[in-house]
Design a protein around this motif. Structure first.
Motif, PDB file in Angstrom:
ATOM      1  N   GLY A  38       0.787  -1.226   0.000  1.00  0.00           N
ATOM      2  CA  GLY A  38       0.000   0.000   0.000  1.00  0.00           C
ATOM      3  C   GLY A  38       0.813   1.267   0.000  1.00  0.00           C
ATOM      4  O   GLY A  38       0.284   2.352   0.260  1.00  0.00           O
ATOM      5  N   LEU A  39       2.099   1.168  -0.312  1.00  0.00           N
ATOM      6  CA  LEU A  39       2.959   2.351  -0.287  1.00  0.00           C
ATOM      7  C   LEU A  39       2.564   3.357  -1.356  1.00  0.00           C
ATOM      8  O   LEU A  39       2.713   4.565  -1.171  1.00  0.00           O
ATOM      9  CB  LEU A  39       4.419   1.934  -0.476  1.00  0.00           C
ATOM     10  N   MET A  40       2.058   2.860  -2.478  1.00  0.00           N
ATOM     11  CA  MET A  40       1.632   3.739  -3.561  1.00  0.00           C
ATOM     12  C   MET A  40       0.108   3.644  -3.676  1.00  0.00           C
ATOM     13  O   MET A  40      -0.421   2.750  -4.331  1.00  0.00           O
ATOM     14  CB  MET A  40       2.306   3.332  -4.879  1.00  0.00           C
ATOM     15  N   PRO A  41      -0.615   4.540  -3.033  1.00  0.00           N
ATOM     16  CA  PRO A  41      -2.074   4.480  -3.038  1.00  0.00           C
ATOM     17  C   PRO A  41      -2.650   4.481  -4.450  1.00  0.00           C
ATOM     18  O   PRO A  41      -2.172   5.198  -5.328  1.00  0.00           O
ATOM     19  CB  PRO A  41      -2.479   5.754  -2.275  1.00  0.00           C
ATOM     20  N   GLY A  42      -3.669   3.661  -4.654  1.00  0.00           N
ATOM     21  CA  GLY A  42      -4.336   3.603  -5.941  1.00  0.00           C
ATOM     22  C   GLY A  42      -3.751   2.597  -6.905  1.00  0.00           C
ATOM     23  O   GLY A  42      -4.354   2.310  -7.949  1.00  0.00           O
ATOM     24  N   ALA A  43      -2.578   2.050  -6.602  1.00  0.00           N
ATOM     25  CA  ALA A  43      -1.949   1.068  -7.481  1.00  0.00           C
ATOM     26  C   ALA A  43      -2.306  -0.338  -7.030  1.00  0.00           C
ATOM     27  O   ALA A  43      -2.370  -0.627  -5.830  1.00  0.00           O
ATOM     28  CB  ALA A  43      -0.436   1.236  -7.480  1.00  0.00           C
ATOM     29  N   ASP A  44      -2.546  -1.218  -7.988  1.00  0.00           N
ATOM     30  CA  ASP A  44      -2.691  -2.639  -7.673  1.00  0.00           C
ATOM     31  C   ASP A  44      -1.314  -3.206  -7.369  1.00  0.00           C
ATOM     32  O   ASP A  44      -0.289  -2.652  -7.791  1.00  0.00           O
ATOM     33  CB  ASP A  44      -3.318  -3.391  -8.844  1.00  0.00           C
ATOM     34  N   GLU A  45      -1.289  -4.330  -6.665  1.00  0.00           N
ATOM     35  CA  GLU A  45      -0.014  -4.930  -6.290  1.00  0.00           C
ATOM     36  C   GLU A  45      -0.030  -6.428  -6.510  1.00  0.00           C
ATOM     37  O   GLU A  45      -1.016  -7.098  -6.217  1.00  0.00           O
ATOM     38  CB  GLU A  45       0.318  -4.634  -4.821  1.00  0.00           C
ATOM     39  N   ILE A  46       1.075  -6.922  -7.036  1.00  0.00           N
ATOM     40  CA  ILE A  46       1.343  -8.357  -7.121  1.00  0.00           C
ATOM     41  C   ILE A  46       2.661  -8.573  -6.398  1.00  0.00           C
ATOM     42  O   ILE A  46       3.675  -7.967  -6.756  1.00  0.00           O
ATOM     43  CB  ILE A  46       1.452  -8.836  -8.583  1.00  0.00           C
ATOM     44  N   PHE A  47       2.657  -9.403  -5.375  1.00  0.00           N
ATOM     45  CA  PHE A  47       3.853  -9.599  -4.577  1.00  0.00           C
ATOM     46  C   PHE A  47       4.649 -10.791  -5.074  1.00  0.00           C
ATOM     47  O   PHE A  47       4.093 -11.868  -5.326  1.00  0.00           O
ATOM     48  CB  PHE A  47       3.491  -9.782  -3.100  1.00  0.00           C
ATOM     49  N   GLY A  48       5.941 -10.568  -5.241  1.00  0.00           N
ATOM     50  CA  GLY A  48       6.816 -11.637  -5.686  1.00  0.00           C
ATOM     51  C   GLY A  48       8.190 -11.102  -5.991  1.00  0.00           C
ATOM     52  O   GLY A  48       8.392  -9.896  -6.148  1.00  0.00           O
ATOM     53  N   ASP A  49       9.148 -12.025  -6.070  1.00  0.00           N
ATOM     54  CA  ASP A  49      10.527 -11.692  -6.401  1.00  0.00           C
ATOM     55  C   ASP A  49      10.719 -11.878  -7.900  1.00  0.00           C
ATOM     56  O   ASP A  49      10.403 -12.944  -8.449  1.00  0.00           O
ATOM     57  CB  ASP A  49      11.480 -12.615  -5.627  1.00  0.00           C
ATOM     58  N   ARG A  50      11.242 -10.853  -8.572  1.00  0.00           N
ATOM     59  CA  ARG A  50      11.429 -10.956 -10.017  1.00  0.00           C
ATOM     60  C   ARG A  50      12.413 -12.058 -10.373  1.00  0.00           C
ATOM     61  O   ARG A  50      12.428 -12.537 -11.507  1.00  0.00           O
ATOM     62  CB  ARG A  50      11.893  -9.621 -10.595  1.00  0.00           C
ATOM     63  N   ASP A  51      13.230 -12.469  -9.425  1.00  0.00           N
ATOM     64  CA  ASP A  51      14.175 -13.556  -9.649  1.00  0.00           C
ATOM     65  C   ASP A  51      13.566 -14.866  -9.141  1.00  0.00           C
ATOM     66  O   ASP A  51      13.733 -15.254  -8.001  1.00  0.00           O
ATOM     67  CB  ASP A  51      15.494 -13.270  -8.925  1.00  0.00           C
ATOM     68  N   GLY A  52      12.804 -15.504 -10.014  1.00  0.00           N
ATOM     69  CA  GLY A  52      12.256 -16.814  -9.688  1.00  0.00           C
ATOM     70  C   GLY A  52      10.756 -16.868  -9.503  1.00  0.00           C
ATOM     71  O   GLY A  52      10.189 -17.969  -9.402  1.00  0.00           O
ATOM     72  N   GLN A  53      10.077 -15.720  -9.464  1.00  0.00           N
ATOM     73  CA  GLN A  53       8.639 -15.741  -9.207  1.00  0.00           C
ATOM     74  C   GLN A  53       7.836 -14.949 -10.243  1.00  0.00           C
ATOM     75  O   GLN A  53       6.735 -14.482  -9.969  1.00  0.00           O
ATOM     76  CB  GLN A  53       8.355 -15.208  -7.804  1.00  0.00           C
ATOM     77  N   THR A  54       8.364 -14.823 -11.455  1.00  0.00           N
ATOM     78  CA  THR A  54       7.634 -14.094 -12.493  1.00  0.00           C
ATOM     79  C   THR A  54       6.400 -14.856 -12.959  1.00  0.00           C
ATOM     80  O   THR A  54       5.561 -14.283 -13.663  1.00  0.00           O
ATOM     81  CB  THR A  54       8.542 -13.805 -13.706  1.00  0.00           C
ATOM     82  N   ASP A  55       6.271 -16.119 -12.554  1.00  0.00           N
ATOM     83  CA  ASP A  55       5.060 -16.871 -12.896  1.00  0.00           C
ATOM     84  C   ASP A  55       3.826 -16.231 -12.261  1.00  0.00           C
ATOM     85  O   ASP A  55       2.695 -16.460 -12.711  1.00  0.00           O
ATOM     86  CB  ASP A  55       5.188 -18.327 -12.438  1.00  0.00           C
ATOM     87  N   ARG A  56       4.023 -15.422 -11.250  1.00  0.00           N
ATOM     88  CA  ARG A  56       2.904 -14.753 -10.592  1.00  0.00           C
ATOM     89  C   ARG A  56       2.278 -13.677 -11.467  1.00  0.00           C
ATOM     90  O   ARG A  56       1.222 -13.136 -11.139  1.00  0.00           O
ATOM     91  CB  ARG A  56       3.363 -14.159  -9.258  1.00  0.00           C
ATOM     92  N   LEU A  57       2.928 -13.366 -12.576  1.00  0.00           N
ATOM     93  CA  LEU A  57       2.391 -12.383 -13.522  1.00  0.00           C
ATOM     94  C   LEU A  57       1.527 -13.037 -14.590  1.00  0.00           C
ATOM     95  O   LEU A  57       0.928 -12.335 -15.421  1.00  0.00           O
ATOM     96  CB  LEU A  57       3.538 -11.620 -14.192  1.00  0.00           C
ATOM     97  N   ALA A  58       1.469 -14.346 -14.586  1.00  0.00           N
ATOM     98  CA  ALA A  58       0.725 -15.083 -15.617  1.00  0.00           C
ATOM     99  C   ALA A  58      -0.741 -14.657 -15.621  1.00  0.00           C
ATOM    100  O   ALA A  58      -1.367 -14.471 -14.570  1.00  0.00           O
ATOM    101  CB  ALA A  58       0.843 -16.583 -15.376  1.00  0.00           C
ATOM    102  N   GLY A  59      -1.269 -14.489 -16.819  1.00  0.00           N
ATOM    103  CA  GLY A  59      -2.675 -14.135 -16.976  1.00  0.00           C
ATOM    104  C   GLY A  59      -2.938 -12.648 -17.027  1.00  0.00           C
ATOM    105  O   GLY A  59      -4.052 -12.225 -17.356  1.00  0.00           O
ATOM    106  N   GLY A  60      -1.929 -11.836 -16.709  1.00  0.00           N
ATOM    107  CA  GLY A  60      -2.111 -10.390 -16.755  1.00  0.00           C
ATOM    108  C   GLY A  60      -1.929  -9.842 -18.154  1.00  0.00           C
ATOM    109  O   GLY A  60      -1.339 -10.488 -19.031  1.00  0.00           O
TER     110      GLY A  60
END
Length: 328
Positions: A38-60
């Motif tokens: 919630g550091l940037m109000p109004g922005a959606d957030e997906i939590f994950g490490d870009r090194d090894g967890q980019t699968d969390r972006l699937a479907g976007g």
């Protein structure tokens, strides 16, 4: 437009998000959450490490991704592959440090870039940073082609800059008393306010631009003296004591480290302060006065809690000791 920002909670990315939102765009942050949700109000957030967890972006699906924190080609390759079919455009925030500055007195987008013998090195040092960034650029361009937007900033200043480079001069001038300054007032100085950089990135994506842009501050004749003068307006009672660089060196004071943003006295690194930015200006890059940046940076710094020793700048006790030793 819909933007995905990798990072976006620290400095450049943070101000990109603010600029994008101010122009009505929707932003999604992909970050680890270490700076707090919630550091940037109004922005959606997906939590994950870009090194090894980019699968969390699937479907976007997004119009563009803004990569603010890519340093190693192996890691950047993960986001490039994960987003190849999910974004129309890939903006990679690089640096003018990619340029091979040896023997050059000015740089433009066609200047040669650094190379590295071992591209698998994953340690940021003075001799690896620029070359690794250049390799990261290549990874992006290989997949996105003319839909790749490479932004190469120079020295960045403004609120939220925790490096204490420009902030050192802001706080020192505001504090008052007798302040040491290196007697190199004519050194060329190109600084860009992070908010001007963030807005330029938004404008470039709105225009669906591709290619390489040097997003650097106003070109010479801006000088070190101009930068110090802009900070000096915060407290005109501060007395500047100009000291010859050779005297500083003889007393263990390091330019750049102890007196941030000051280049070697021999001028060997001044090419990084003489960068052709006309391509970016033609695409919409504009600059606010350095005095405004100094004022806003001071307000931000005063709003922050005191923390550990800064990366750049000497403390006041050391400065006072120097002045006393030199009888200045």
């Amino acid at each position: 437009m819909r933007f995905l920002v990798i990072g976006g909670t620290v400095f450049v990315g943070r101000h990109f998000v603010e600029a994008a939102q101010s122009r009505g765009h929707h932003v999604t942050l992909f970050h680890r959450g270490t700076k707090g949700p919630g550091l940037m109000p109004g922005a959606d957030e997906i939590f994950g490490d870009r090194d090894g967890q980019t699968d969390r972006l699937a479907g976007g699906k997004w119009d563009a991704v803004v990569d603010c924190c890519g340093y190693f080609p192996r890691v950047v390759e993960q986001s490039v592959k994960a987003l190849a079919d999910s974004v129309d455009r890939y903006l990679f925030v690089s640096t003018i440090s990619v340029y091979d500055m040896a023997g050059r007195d000015r740089l433009d987008e066609e200047s040669p870039v650094l190379t590295i013998d071992d591209p698998t090195i994953e340690e940021i040092r003075g001799d690896t940073y620029g070359a690794l960034k250049a390799l990261c650029e290549n990874v992006v361009v290989e997949t996105f082609g003319d839909r790749a937007l490479i932004v190469r900033p120079g020295l960045i200043m403004g609120p939220n800059d925790v490096s204490n480079r420009f902030t050192y001069w802001v706080t020192r001038m505001a504090e008052g008393g007798r302040a040491v300054a290196p007697d190199r007032p004519g050194q060329p100085m190109q600084l860009i306010d992070v908010r001007d950089l963030g807005l330029f990135m938004v404008l470039a994506l709105e225009k669906e631009l591709g290619g390489v842009f040097n997003a650097c501050g106003p070109e010479t004749p801006k000088t070190l003296a101009d930068m110090i003068d802009a900070c000096h307006t915060l407290n005109l009672g501060t007395e500047l004591v100009w000291v010859d660089p050779s005297v500083l060196a003889a007393n263990g004071i390091e330019l750049w480290q102890d007196l941030p943003l000051v280049m070697p006295a021999d001028g060997s690194d001044e090419a990084m302060q003489r960068v052709d930015n006309r391509r970016a200006i033609a695409a919409g890059l504009a600059f606010r006065p350095w005095e405004a940046t100094a004022r806003d940076t001071l307000a931000w710094r005063r709003s922050q809690p005191e923390d550990g020793p800064p990366r750049f700048g000497m403390d006041r006790a050391r400065e006072a000791e120097l002045l006393s030793k030199l009888h200045l």
